[in-house]
Design a protein around this motif. Structure first.
Motif, short mmCIF file in Angstrom:
data_model
loop_
_atom_site.label_atom_id
_atom_site.label_comp_id
_atom_site.label_asym_id
_atom_site.label_seq_id
_atom_site.Cartn_x
_atom_site.Cartn_y
_atom_site.Cartn_z
N GLY A 137 88.63 29.04 93.09
CA GLY A 137 88.88 28.61 91.88
C GLY A 137 87.13 28.26 91.58
N ALA A 138 86.89 26.95 92.16
CA ALA A 138 85.61 26.12 91.98
C ALA A 138 84.21 27.38 92.72
N GLY A 139 84.99 27.95 94.08
CA GLY A 139 83.65 28.89 94.51
C GLY A 139 83.14 29.81 93.47
N TYR A 140 84.66 30.43 92.78
CA TYR A 140 84.40 31.21 92.19
C TYR A 140 83.14 30.78 90.97
N LEU A 141 83.79 29.64 90.23
CA LEU A 141 82.63 29.29 89.47
C LEU A 141 81.38 29.14 89.41
N TYR A 142 81.27 28.47 90.92
CA TYR A 142 80.17 27.82 91.50
C TYR A 142 79.56 29.93 91.10
N TYR A 143 79.82 30.92 92.07
CA TYR A 143 79.69 32.83 92.02
C TYR A 143 78.99 32.71 90.92
N GLN A 144 79.79 32.16 89.64
CA GLN A 144 79.76 32.74 88.77
C GLN A 144 78.61 31.78 88.01
N HIS A 145 77.87 30.55 88.26
CA HIS A 145 76.41 29.68 87.52
C HIS A 145 75.69 30.49 88.27
N LEU A 146 75.99 30.45 89.86
CA LEU A 146 74.43 31.00 90.34
C LEU A 146 73.76 32.62 89.52
N SER A 147 75.04 33.44 89.35
CA SER A 147 74.98 35.06 88.73
C SER A 147 74.37 34.48 87.49
N ASP A 148 75.15 33.83 87.04
CA ASP A 148 74.16 33.00 85.36
C ASP A 148 72.37 32.40 84.95
N ASN A 149 72.55 32.18 86.76
CA ASN A 149 70.45 31.65 86.53
C ASN A 149 69.89 32.57 86.98
N ILE A 150 70.52 34.08 87.38
CA ILE A 150 69.18 35.16 87.98
C ILE A 150 69.09 36.07 86.83
N GLU A 151 68.01 35.85 86.33
CA GLU A 151 67.19 36.52 85.24
C GLU A 151 66.96 38.55 86.13
N LYS A 152 67.49 39.37 85.62
CA LYS A 152 67.74 40.12 85.78
C LYS A 152 66.70 41.27 85.34
N GLY A 153 65.83 42.68 86.31
CA GLY A 153 65.02 43.47 85.15
C GLY A 153 65.59 44.78 85.69
N GLU A 154 64.46 45.96 84.81
CA GLU A 154 64.33 47.37 85.43
C GLU A 154 63.30 46.94 86.91
N ARG A 155 63.76 47.85 87.63
CA ARG A 155 62.86 48.27 88.84
C ARG A 155 61.54 48.38 88.93
N ASN A 156 62.02 49.94 87.97
CA ASN A 156 60.23 50.84 87.48
C ASN A 156 60.63 50.56 86.37
N SER A 157 59.52 50.34 86.05
CA SER A 157 58.94 50.92 84.39
C SER A 157 57.45 51.57 84.07
N GLY A 158 57.19 52.26 85.62
CA GLY A 158 55.88 52.95 85.11
C GLY A 158 56.50 54.55 86.19
N ASP A 159 54.63 54.92 85.70
CA ASP A 159 54.80 56.53 85.75
C ASP A 159 55.04 56.39 87.45
N SER A 160 55.87 56.44 88.13
CA SER A 160 55.52 56.57 90.05
C SER A 160 56.75 57.45 89.98
N LYS A 161 56.26 58.27 91.03
CA LYS A 161 56.85 59.09 91.54
C LYS A 161 57.51 58.61 93.06
N ALA A 162 57.40 57.97 93.70
CA ALA A 162 57.63 57.69 95.14
C ALA A 162 58.86 58.12 94.81
#
Length: 557
Positions: free
Chosen positions: A76-101
């Protein structure tokens, strides 16, 4: 990894497994008890044996229960710590521009390279960043991507290459949309650090993809405060200068980072580490600042390897907490487990197979304070990345994996059922414009005419605006046109690897790239040899510990 899967993996199986182990111990304990039943041969021993067995059973049940509770609590403590780490992470879209690679095709062993874009932001959006990076009057300014490095991990995971682009390099930035605000930004041609302010890290990624022709899997961002936190968590990184340095403004000279140290090696952490990474004036140029950053990164990698971080749980947890608080990442790697897995892949690369480089540049003829990619030398580096050719010569000699990374999915065995050449419709597009060179006017018409002369009477040029593609491709929308596309490629000497299925076209389409600026037949392309880097790439090997930065004379003391 979802929350439920983490809970399921870390809590229930462990608890059940150990609880069963407790019961199993009790059953094994029946052996002596059963032997005690033999105490019937000794009269009173039978009753005594039963009491001992009962006490053993109760003790074992108590132990099993206690163990189960402890395991559940720990999990349970491991889960809570994992969730703590998850909450730390700021996430965003991989690609927001006109690119067709598109993703690179696997090599013969089914392996693909991994490309990660690391962006250092000058954001002042917090008190900590304002204190470290400048005045409060810049707090609301959109962040700029002053540090940009592409980390290329080879398909076999045996070598890694890093390319930095100096922040003042002028490039084409595509049309981008800010994923948070929805604001749209038109395509423009300006210095590359502005890309971050025109749609976030996803816009910077799209800019790199269009510039290099390389598909980039992920991005990571870090700001001033993040650099300080990470440097402290690592415990310091050794750097070196050949002369005393003082990068502060004085009468008649600029300055900015505040770096102040005596000549020789120093272990820097916290704010001093940030000063090292931001110093530009004292080194003499922005490309030399990138070289100092490469020294820091190489030293940091050696330090982490020496610390055995991945086998020291305490150190790993400290670094995980600092990293998840410091980094922003593209959402497909936005969990602690995925970041850990990524770190494990990077860990496999030997230090002496890591090569840090800076994009070869020339002075911009429009602005002496800006730079441009240096034509053929810049393209040579991009070709090495696209073809997964090692930047060092310590591995297998010769070429890279031989795969082509120019665009859409390659068809391994296109249909041979092609129509007659005179019946194949071909649209020819002019994509000869590059970062350093303008489009070749009339190029689509010239190549279309060459096809007509070869019997492809339905070939015609696309009259729309010139495009920008590093490599020539022949694209087709569906399998029934694969044979037609192959016939067009054969007629012009275009390699089969450049014939690709694509949903972006409605018929067979020949895209004439920047690699084919003249002539009626496609020129043969030379793949660079391993280690054959341009001389002006300022390469630095990860195992080289003997390098120190020279200090520009005005900043010595």
């Amino acid at each position: 990894m979802t929350r439920s899967s983490v809970h399921g993996e870390e809590t229930r199986p462990g608890a059940v497994r150990h609880a069963r182990g407790g019961r199993g111990g009790g059953e094994d304990g029946d052996g002596p008890g059963t032997g005690g039943d033999g105490g019937s041969r000794h009269g009173k021993g039978r009753r005594s044996g039963r009491r001992r067995t009962g006490r053993r059973h109760r003790a074992l049940r108590w132990s099993a229960t206690t163990l189960a509770v402890l395991i559940l609590g720990t999990a349970g403590a491991g889960y809570l710590y994992y969730q703590h780490l998850s909450d730390n992470i700021e996430k965003g879209e991989r690609n927001s521009g006109d690119s067709k690679a598109h993703r690179t095709e696997p090599n013969a062993a089914g392996q693909t390279p991994l490309n990660i874009l690391l962006i250092g932001s000058d954001s002042r959006a917090s008190d900590a960043n304002v204190a470290l990076g400048g005045g409060r009057d810049h707090r609301d300014n959109p962040p700029l991507g002053d540090v940009q490095m592409l980390i290329h991990l080879s398909a076999d995971r045996k070598s890694a290459a890093v390319v930095s682009i100096p922040r003042d390099t002028r490039v084409d930035i595509p049309a981008c949309t800010d994923p948070k605000s929805g604001e749209k930004f038109p395509a423009t041609n300006t210095i590359i650090n502005a890309s971050l302010s025109r749609g976030g890290a996803g816009c910077t990624l799209a800019t790199w993809q269009n510039l290099t022709g390389v598909y980039i899997d992920h991005w990571m961002t870090i700001d001033f405060a993040g650099v300080v936190s990470m440097a402290d968590a690592i415990g310091g990184v050794e750097v070196c200068v050949n002369q005393n340095v003082d990068d502060r403004p004085k009468p008649g000279r600029d300055g900015g980072s505040g770096l102040y140290m005596t000549k020789g090696p120093h272990k820097v952490k916290g704010e001093q580490a940030l000063q090292w990474l931001r110093t530009r004036h004292a080194w003499g140029s922005d490309p030399l600042r990138a070289h100092a950053q490469h020294m820091y990164m190489n030293s940091m990698i050696r330090t982490l390897k020496d610390q055995n971080v991945f086998t020291d749980t305490g150190r790993l947890m400290d670094l995980a907490d600092a990293a998840t608080k410091s980094l922003g990442v593209s959402k497909e790697i936005g969990t602690p487990k995925k970041l850990y897995d990524l770190g494990m892949q990077l860990k496999t690369v030997p230090t002496d197979r890591i090569t840090m480089t800076t994009l070869p540049t020339i002075q911009d003829d429009q602005d002496e304070n800006h730079l441009l990619p240096d034509g053929a030398d810049a393209e040579k580096m991009w070709a090495m990345l696209r073809d997964d050719v090692p930047f060092d010569d310590k591995g297998t000699k010769g070429k890279g994996t031989g795969k082509d990374a120019t665009g859409d999915k390659t068809t391994e065995k296109p249909s041979d059922d092609a129509a007659a050449d005179s019946e194949i419709g071909v649209l020819v597009q002019n994509a000869t414009r590059s970062t350093t060179l303008g489009p070749v006017r009339g190029r689509a018409g010239a190549v279309a005419e060459a096809l007509v002369q070869k019997g492809f009477g339905k070939a015609a040029p696309d009259t729309s605006a010139a495009l920008s593609e590093e490599r020539t491709t022949v694209r087709y929308p569906s399998e029934d046109l694969a044979g037609d596309a192959r016939r067009v490629a054969d007629a012009l000497g275009i390699p089969a690897s450049a014939v690709r299925k694509s949903t972006d076209v409605s018929g067979v389409t020949l895209v004439v790239g920047a690699d084919w600026r003249s002539g009626a037949s496609y020129p043969k392309q030379k793949t660079p040899d391993a280690g054959d880097l341009p001389k002006n790439s300022n390469a630095l090997n990860g195992s080289d510990t003997g390098k120190c930065m020279d200090v520009y004379e005005r900043y010595r003391w």
